[in-house]
Enzyme design. Structure first.
Site, PDB file in Angstrom:
ATOM      1  N   GLU A  39      27.730 -14.716  30.139  1.00  0.00           N
ATOM      2  CA  GLU A  39      28.439 -15.841  30.736  1.00  0.00           C
ATOM      3  C   GLU A  39      28.585 -15.636  32.248  1.00  0.00           C
ATOM      4  O   GLU A  39      28.911 -14.543  32.704  1.00  0.00           O
ATOM      5  CB  GLU A  39      29.829 -15.953  30.099  1.00  0.00           C
ATOM      6  CG  GLU A  39      30.688 -17.076  30.658  1.00  0.00           C
ATOM      7  CD  GLU A  39      32.074 -17.113  30.030  1.00  0.00           C
ATOM      8  OE1 GLU A  39      32.693 -18.188  30.045  1.00  0.00           O
ATOM      9  OE2 GLU A  39      32.534 -16.066  29.519  1.00  0.00           O
ATOM     10  N   LYS A 105      30.506 -25.651  28.489  1.00  0.00           N
ATOM     11  CA  LYS A 105      31.481 -24.975  27.627  1.00  0.00           C
ATOM     12  C   LYS A 105      32.582 -25.930  27.180  1.00  0.00           C
ATOM     13  O   LYS A 105      33.247 -26.561  28.000  1.00  0.00           O
ATOM     14  CB  LYS A 105      32.080 -23.789  28.391  1.00  0.00           C
ATOM     15  CG  LYS A 105      33.022 -22.912  27.580  1.00  0.00           C
ATOM     16  CD  LYS A 105      33.525 -21.769  28.454  1.00  0.00           C
ATOM     17  CE  LYS A 105      34.446 -20.820  27.721  1.00  0.00           C
ATOM     18  NZ  LYS A 105      34.933 -19.732  28.622  1.00  0.00           N
ATOM     19  N   CYS A 139      31.361 -17.931  25.085  1.00  0.00           N
ATOM     20  CA  CYS A 139      32.540 -17.073  25.041  1.00  0.00           C
ATOM     21  C   CYS A 139      33.656 -17.597  24.130  1.00  0.00           C
ATOM     22  O   CYS A 139      33.606 -17.454  22.914  1.00  0.00           O
ATOM     23  CB  CYS A 139      33.035 -16.840  26.462  1.00  0.00           C
ATOM     24  SG  CYS A 139      34.098 -15.369  26.623  1.00  0.00           S
TER      25      CYS A 139
END
Length: 257
Positions: A39, A105, A139
């Site tokens: 990330e 994300k 994540c």
């Protein structure tokens, strides 16, 4: 398909230096169909993006395109991006022919303030590459199983992360859970090193649909791990033990604006 995870330390807010170091690392590795980076691999995990974020036609993205073409592979990872007047934690999946698929994300890390300046994505993204259907996740998405739920629409889930050492047991446990509950391969790529807020120890891994570890990186080391994704094994397992056919039906609604 042969996939390689690159567990990397990341220099804070130095895209050019991080890309150069990553390029050198990939140059020393055998060929693979897919190279996976952590990330925000070009900057480190920055929740205050002003002055750090790259533009959406960045030199980092250009490097990903040239590397994918030169190595006849796909390369992926997330980048902190400013697009228009908004910031995104954007997962890029870049193919050798120059095709770029993006995923922003969805689950921003509110505990760390990521939601204050970065805009959440709304679309679940699956890309098909060399016959493998691949779910793109970043994540904190790992903690939300509904968003990752396999509806018989993917074979491999990718999680690119900056997941702190203090919560690394959760990382390893949830990667295994996502593989088992979704009857899929999972690759989780986490960084090592330090940034202004956290310490990271990696523990990147590639797991099979049974939750077994196929390959893993040692903690606290910059290194790579490689494994093969075998669709015959996956399909045989799903046919023998068709868990996904009994899953609950549901619909994911977009966030209210």
């Amino acid at each position: 398909m042969k996939i390689t995870t690159l567990q990397r330390d990341i220099l804070w807010a130095q895209p050019a230096a991080n890309v150069k170091r990553t390029e050198e690392a990939i140059r020393q590795l055998p060929d693979a169909d897919l190279f996976i980076l952590p990330e925000m691999f070009s900057t480190g995990f920055a929740t205050q993006p002003e002055g750090i974020a790259e533009n959406d036609h960045s030199d980092t993205l250009a490097w990903m395109k040239s590397t994918a073409a030169a190595r006849n592979c796909a390369i992926c990872g997330s980048i902190l991006v400013k697009s228009g007047d908004r910031f995104y934690n954007r997962f890029y999946f870049v193919e050798p022919d120059g095709k770029v698929t993006t995923y922003d994300k969805r689950h921003l890390f509110t505990y760390g303030g990521e939601d204050k300046f970065i805009t959440a994505g709304e679309e679940r993204v699956i890309v098909t590459f060399r016959g493998i259907r691949i779910l793109l996740e970043v994540c904190y998405d790992l903690r939300f199983p509904v968003w990752s739920r396999n509806r018989n629409d993917y074979d491999l889930a990718l999680y690119v992360a900056s997941w702190p050492k203090s919560r690394i047991d959760a990382w390893s446990t949830l990667l295994k859970a996502r593989a088992i509950e979704n009857q899929c391969y999972v690759a989780g790529v986490n960084r090592v090193g330090n940034d202004p807020s956290c310490e990271y120890n990696g523990c990147s891994a590639i797991l099979d649909p049974y939750g077994h570890t196929l390959a893993a990186c040692e903690p606290n080391q910059e290194m790579a791990a490689t494994a093969d994704i075998d669709l015959e094994i996956l399909h045989a397992f799903r046919a023998k033990f068709p868990v996904l056919n009994d899953a609950d039906d549901f619909m994911i609604l977009k966030n209210k604006q």
